[in-house]
Design an enzyme around this catalytic site. Structure first.
Site, PDB file in Angstrom:
ATOM      1  N   MET A  30       0.856  -1.193   0.000  1.00  0.00           N
ATOM      2  CA  MET A  30       0.000   0.000   0.000  1.00  0.00           C
ATOM      3  C   MET A  30       0.895   1.247   0.000  1.00  0.00           C
ATOM      4  SD  MET A  30      -3.451  -0.899   2.002  1.00  0.00           S
ATOM      5  CE  MET A  30      -2.917  -0.503   3.648  1.00  0.00           C
ATOM      6  N   HIS A  37       9.395  -3.628   3.387  1.00  0.00           N
ATOM      7  CA  HIS A  37       9.059  -3.791   1.972  1.00  0.00           C
ATOM      8  C   HIS A  37      10.324  -4.023   1.132  1.00  0.00           C
ATOM      9  CE1 HIS A  37       5.576  -1.142   3.306  1.00  0.00           C
ATOM     10  NE2 HIS A  37       4.958  -2.195   2.807  1.00  0.00           N
ATOM     11  N   GLN A  61     -10.289  -2.528   2.406  1.00  0.00           N
ATOM     12  CA  GLN A  61      -9.806  -3.191   3.613  1.00  0.00           C
ATOM     13  C   GLN A  61      -9.784  -2.258   4.820  1.00  0.00           C
ATOM     14  OE1 GLN A  61      -5.917  -4.053   1.614  1.00  0.00           O
ATOM     15  NE2 GLN A  61      -5.030  -3.707   3.630  1.00  0.00           N
ATOM     16  N   GLY A 147       5.105 -10.181   4.043  1.00  0.00           N
ATOM     17  CA  GLY A 147       5.877 -10.115   5.288  1.00  0.00           C
ATOM     18  C   GLY A 147       5.171 -10.856   6.415  1.00  0.00           C
ATOM     19  N   LYS A 149       5.095 -10.042   9.353  1.00  0.00           N
ATOM     20  CA  LYS A 149       4.516  -9.067  10.297  1.00  0.00           C
ATOM     21  C   LYS A 149       2.990  -9.186  10.320  1.00  0.00           C
ATOM     22  CE  LYS A 149       3.548  -4.802  11.885  1.00  0.00           C
ATOM     23  NZ  LYS A 149       2.801  -4.166  10.807  1.00  0.00           N
ATOM     24  N   ASP A 150       2.376  -9.339   9.127  1.00  0.00           N
ATOM     25  CA  ASP A 150       0.924  -9.498   9.056  1.00  0.00           C
ATOM     26  C   ASP A 150       0.622 -10.999   9.003  1.00  0.00           C
ATOM     27  OD1 ASP A 150       0.119  -6.643   8.808  1.00  0.00           O
ATOM     28  OD2 ASP A 150       1.409  -6.776   7.062  1.00  0.00           O
ATOM     29  N   VAL A 176      11.025  -7.316   9.700  1.00  0.00           N
ATOM     30  CA  VAL A 176      12.192  -6.436   9.841  1.00  0.00           C
ATOM     31  C   VAL A 176      11.883  -5.470  10.986  1.00  0.00           C
ATOM     32  CG1 VAL A 176      13.678  -4.743   8.701  1.00  0.00           C
ATOM     33  CG2 VAL A 176      12.706  -6.640   7.386  1.00  0.00           C
ATOM     34  N   MET A 184       8.809  -2.957  11.768  1.00  0.00           N
ATOM     35  CA  MET A 184       8.611  -1.899  10.766  1.00  0.00           C
ATOM     36  C   MET A 184       7.162  -1.912  10.293  1.00  0.00           C
ATOM     37  SD  MET A 184      11.570  -0.430   9.670  1.00  0.00           S
ATOM     38  CE  MET A 184      13.297  -0.678  10.072  1.00  0.00           C
ATOM     39  N   SER A 185       6.581  -0.729  10.180  1.00  0.00           N
ATOM     40  CA  SER A 185       5.211  -0.595   9.672  1.00  0.00           C
ATOM     41  C   SER A 185       5.035   0.817   9.140  1.00  0.00           C
ATOM     42  CB  SER A 185       4.219  -0.837  10.818  1.00  0.00           C
ATOM     43  OG  SER A 185       2.945  -0.320  10.478  1.00  0.00           O
TER      44      SER A 185
HETATM   45  O1  PAF Z   1      -0.112  -5.778   3.552  1.00  0.00           O
HETATM   46  C1  PAF Z   1      -0.542  -4.859   2.846  1.00  0.00           C
HETATM   47  O2  PAF Z   1       0.109  -3.824   2.656  1.00  0.00           O
HETATM   48  C2  PAF Z   1      -1.928  -4.969   2.228  1.00  0.00           C
HETATM   49  O3  PAF Z   1      -2.812  -5.610   3.072  1.00  0.00           O
HETATM   50  C3  PAF Z   1      -1.907  -5.629   0.836  1.00  0.00           C
HETATM   51  C4  PAF Z   1      -1.449  -7.074   0.920  1.00  0.00           C
HETATM   52  C5  PAF Z   1      -1.003  -4.850  -0.087  1.00  0.00           C
HETATM   53  C6  PAF Z   1      -3.329  -5.630   0.246  1.00  0.00           C
HETATM   54  O4  PAF Z   1      -3.819  -4.339   0.083  1.00  0.00           O
END
Ligand code: PAF
Length: 282
Positions: A30, A37, A61, A147, A149-150, A176, A184-185
């Site tokens: 995003m 990333h 989302q 990642g 992280k999620d 990371v 990291m976020s």
């Molecule tokens: O993890 C993210 O940044 C978002 O949930 C993704 C996978 C790009 C979907 O919009």
């Protein structure tokens, strides 16, 4: 590096790459790119000859009271990061390009979308799965990189790919962290100085859990209590959840055994933070 704003453009770019038999790696994002990333782009580059990064702040989302409108969009900096880390193409569509009409078709990965973050974000994973399905159909990658992280997102996307027989693989890359342990976020940017100071408590609580488990503790309830004590050192952090679950089913477990995910979410006044560790316990 090519930049595509439309679905037709990115399809043409990828088709050209596959004509030369290039393996296509895909990093969906995003934007507001950070070291996490970058690690995904680098890993994609190691495994694939052609790497596409998508930059799309996916409206479906976000819940009605969430940060869609203030989500950071440093587009030029993001493009520079993609370029300098070896991406071959960026797909940066508008919301109208991705959702020309009100969406009527949704991908809902049942059960796995309900616990953990799904409790306080009831439509979040439906939006994530739907946009990932759309992006996978558009880019048609061999491997998509996510990642750890999620953690819940990864488990859901893997299940969607398996359930819908999507001809691709999901690769998962480690979290990371900042030197003080904060994962990291893109949302870390929202934190003020006091919140940023307390934010490493999330990882500190996970490390405490790891220490307890290494020492033979196996009761989830006890571990959760010790984690709470650490998080409660902060006057700003409000615990959303601490969950100790089976890493495949996301079902709560009372005893630590097998593949275990310890995940937590904490609400700071300016941002909601998540973190996790995965363990394989004898
Ligand atoms: O993890 C993210 O940044 C978002 O949930 C993704 C996978 C790009 C979907 O919009």
């Amino acid at each position: 590096m090519k930049i595509a704003k439309t679905i037709d453009e990115i399809r043409m770019i990828v088709t050209e790459a596959t004509m030369f038999d290039k393996k296509v790696g895909f990093v969906p994002t995003m934007g507001a790119l950070h070291a996490g990333h970058i690690s995904l782009i680098k890993k994609a580059k190691q495994q694939c000859e052609f790497v596409v990064v998508s930059i799309f702040v996916n409206p479906t989302q976000f819940g009605p009271t969430e940060d869609l409108n203030k989500y950071p969009k440093p587009f030029d900096a993001d493009i520079a990061i993609c370029k300098s880390n070896g991406a071959d193409a960026v797909f940066a569509p508008s919301a109208e390009e991705m959702y020309p009409e009100r969406n009527l078709t949704w991908v809902n990965v049942e059960k796995l979308s309900e616990p953990l973050c799904g409790k306080s974000r009831p439509t979040h994973f439906r939006g994530v799965a739907t946009v990932c399905a759309k992006l996978f159909n558009i880019v048609q990658p061999d491997i998509a990189f996510f990642g750890q992280k999620d953690a819940q997102q990864v488990i859901i996307i893997k299940r969607m790919v398996a359930d819908l027989n999507m001809p691709m693989r999901i690769a998962v890359c480690p979290i990371v962290r900042e030197p003080d342990g904060l994962a990291m976020s893109s949302r870390n940017k929202y934190l003020n100085a006091a919140e940023r100071k307390d934010a490493p408590l999330l990882y500190a609580s996970l490390q405490e859990a790891q220490l307890l488990i290494n020492g033979g503790e196996c009761k989830s309830a006890f571990i959760t209590e010790q984690m709470k004590k650490i998080l409660n050192i902060s006057k700003l952090a409000e615990i959303d959840y601490i969950s100790i679950v089976n890493a495949d089913t996301l079902e709560e477990i009372e005893e630590i055994k097998g593949k275990v995910l310890i995940a937590l979410a904490v609400k700071m006044p300016s941002a909601r933070l998540i973190d996790n560790i995965m363990l394989d316990v004898e």
